[in-house]
Design an enzyme around this catalytic site. Sequence first.
Site, PDB file in Angstrom:
ATOM      1  N   LYS A 148       1.812  -9.274   4.488  1.00 11.17           N
ATOM      2  CA  LYS A 148       2.204  -8.578   5.719  1.00 11.17           C
ATOM      3  C   LYS A 148       1.006  -8.393   6.641  1.00 11.17           C
ATOM      4  O   LYS A 148       1.127  -8.515   7.866  1.00 11.17           O
ATOM      5  CB  LYS A 148       2.841  -7.237   5.387  1.00 11.17           C
ATOM      6  CG  LYS A 148       4.222  -7.342   4.764  1.00 11.17           C
ATOM      7  CD  LYS A 148       5.237  -8.039   5.662  1.00 11.17           C
ATOM      8  CE  LYS A 148       5.607  -7.208   6.873  1.00 11.17           C
ATOM      9  NZ  LYS A 148       6.674  -7.880   7.700  1.00 11.17           N
TER      10      LYS A 148
ATOM     11  N   PRO B  50      16.892   4.286  -4.484  1.00  9.05           N
ATOM     12  CA  PRO B  50      18.205   3.816  -4.969  1.00  9.05           C
ATOM     13  C   PRO B  50      18.204   3.457  -6.443  1.00  9.05           C
ATOM     14  O   PRO B  50      19.236   3.582  -7.110  1.00  9.05           O
ATOM     15  CB  PRO B  50      18.506   2.609  -4.084  1.00  9.05           C
ATOM     16  CG  PRO B  50      17.210   2.203  -3.503  1.00  9.05           C
ATOM     17  CD  PRO B  50      16.392   3.445  -3.381  1.00  9.05           C
TER      18      PRO B  50
ATOM     19  N   TYR C 219       2.082  -8.603  -1.665  1.00  9.29           N
ATOM     20  CA  TYR C 219       3.020  -8.227  -0.598  1.00  9.29           C
ATOM     21  C   TYR C 219       2.285  -7.697   0.625  1.00  9.29           C
ATOM     22  O   TYR C 219       2.452  -8.200   1.745  1.00  9.29           O
ATOM     23  CB  TYR C 219       4.021  -7.185  -1.098  1.00  9.29           C
ATOM     24  CG  TYR C 219       4.696  -6.434   0.032  1.00  9.29           C
ATOM     25  CD1 TYR C 219       5.450  -7.124   0.982  1.00  9.29           C
ATOM     26  CD2 TYR C 219       4.561  -5.057   0.167  1.00  9.29           C
ATOM     27  CE1 TYR C 219       6.052  -6.455   2.048  1.00  9.29           C
ATOM     28  CE2 TYR C 219       5.162  -4.378   1.218  1.00  9.29           C
ATOM     29  CZ  TYR C 219       5.900  -5.072   2.154  1.00  9.29           C
ATOM     30  OH  TYR C 219       6.488  -4.416   3.206  1.00  9.29           O
TER      31      TYR C 219
ATOM     32  N   THR D 135       4.367  -2.814   7.884  1.00 10.27           N
ATOM     33  CA  THR D 135       4.386  -1.721   6.921  1.00 10.27           C
ATOM     34  C   THR D 135       3.053  -0.981   6.925  1.00 10.27           C
ATOM     35  O   THR D 135       2.004  -1.574   7.257  1.00 10.27           O
ATOM     36  CB  THR D 135       4.667  -2.263   5.509  1.00 10.27           C
ATOM     37  OG1 THR D 135       4.473  -1.232   4.536  1.00 10.27           O
ATOM     38  CG2 THR D 135       3.714  -3.413   5.167  1.00 10.27           C
ATOM     39  N   ASP D 136       3.087   0.281   6.512  1.00 10.38           N
ATOM     40  CA  ASP D 136       1.840   1.027   6.373  1.00 10.38           C
ATOM     41  C   ASP D 136       1.004   0.528   5.202  1.00 10.38           C
ATOM     42  O   ASP D 136      -0.193   0.827   5.099  1.00 10.38           O
ATOM     43  CB  ASP D 136       2.114   2.526   6.221  1.00 10.38           C
ATOM     44  CG  ASP D 136       3.015   2.878   5.043  1.00 10.38           C
ATOM     45  OD1 ASP D 136       3.492   1.964   4.346  1.00 10.38           O
ATOM     46  OD2 ASP D 136       3.260   4.087   4.836  1.00 10.38           O
ATOM     47  N   GLU D 137       1.596  -0.272   4.328  1.00 10.89           N
ATOM     48  CA  GLU D 137       0.880  -0.730   3.140  1.00 10.89           C
ATOM     49  C   GLU D 137      -0.271  -1.692   3.472  1.00 10.89           C
ATOM     50  O   GLU D 137      -1.141  -1.925   2.627  1.00 10.89           O
ATOM     51  CB  GLU D 137       1.848  -1.365   2.144  1.00 10.89           C
ATOM     52  CG  GLU D 137       2.865  -0.368   1.617  1.00 10.89           C
ATOM     53  CD  GLU D 137       3.754  -0.938   0.529  1.00 10.89           C
ATOM     54  OE1 GLU D 137       3.217  -1.605  -0.377  1.00 10.89           O
ATOM     55  OE2 GLU D 137       4.974  -0.719   0.595  1.00 10.89           O
TER      56      GLU D 137
ATOM     57  N   ASN E  14      10.943   3.822   3.994  1.00  7.66           N
ATOM     58  CA  ASN E  14      12.291   4.147   4.472  1.00  7.66           C
ATOM     59  C   ASN E  14      13.211   4.510   3.314  1.00  7.66           C
ATOM     60  O   ASN E  14      13.046   4.031   2.194  1.00  7.66           O
ATOM     61  CB  ASN E  14      12.900   2.941   5.190  1.00  7.66           C
ATOM     62  CG  ASN E  14      12.373   2.732   6.593  1.00  7.66           C
ATOM     63  OD1 ASN E  14      13.137   2.514   7.525  1.00  7.66           O
ATOM     64  ND2 ASN E  14      11.057   2.791   6.766  1.00  7.66           N
TER      65      ASN E  14
END
Length: 334
Positions: free
Chosen positions: A154, A192, A150, A122-124, A180
């Site tokens: 990663k 969502p 998180y 992830t870019d995070e 995404n």
Amino acid sequence: MVRLLVTGGAGFIGANFVAYVLQSHSEVEITILDKLTYAGNRNSIAKLLGSRVKLVVGDICDGPLVAKLVCQTDMIVHFAAESHNDNSLSNPWPFIQTNIVGTYTLIQAATKYHKRFHHISTDEVYGDLPLPGNDVKFTTTSPYQPSSPYSASKASSDMLVRAWIRSFGLQATISNCSNNYGPYQYIEKFIPRQITNILSGRRPKLYGSGNNVRDWIHVNDHSVAIWDILTKGRIGETYLIGANGEMSNKAVLEMILRLMGKSQDAYDIVKDRPGHDLRYAIDATKLRDDLGWQPRYTDFQSGLQATINWYSDHQDWWQADKNKVEASYARKNQ
């Protein structure tokens, strides 16, 4: 036939990737390894299962199971992860276990059996950037500065993969992707959640000022990029995936409201997330120039409308979890 093992293939991005490969690459047989936690939904892949796709329910931390499946495959794409920042702030341990120990288990097996491995990140991991007004973006040379359990987990998994490439000859690549959106995304996530709030008669929620900026990419564009990296990428390289889709959370929410026929101010401001990153932005020049990838879903509004339509047309996919998700947010005043 090419045998492909996809971890987390019943999750949002994994399920969309499996659907893409099944439709576009007839030479591939796929085994999905998924624990089917709350974010892994058997219904997301039910129509895909058959002669070329099978599901194994299991944990990526299960060494003997992972070794057995890796031994029988040619390539591995590793999606499986705990990925929701809010959950990592409430209980970091599952993120350490799945994202770090699970990745270690997989790369040990991939190294032992000399299998091609692609790690989804992830870019995070890069932390955040200044708000718009400058052209600074994340690149493959950006320093890692994770802000949450998180993103730290990663970042740790990325470093494990890099170390195994250098020290043990793991045949691997890494990709770091921006946010995404699209069908089959679990309803705790920003887009969502707002769509299903409106569909279920609830007011949408916006963290803090809503000025935090995310770089949105349609999940189908991400799937194509992963395949290109898996089949054409250079071993040992990291590729950043993004589609120049920067928008503030406030602007995205107001677009959702407008597209769903609601007043653009019909939402509630709620408590901000601790350590909330200001801005993400991806420089995908390396991916575009080296592998020839280009995003197809460049009109965010039309992609968002299609996503709204999907959640409206598939309410049976998300309704059973809606009350539980909102109750969890309510306990945190969010």
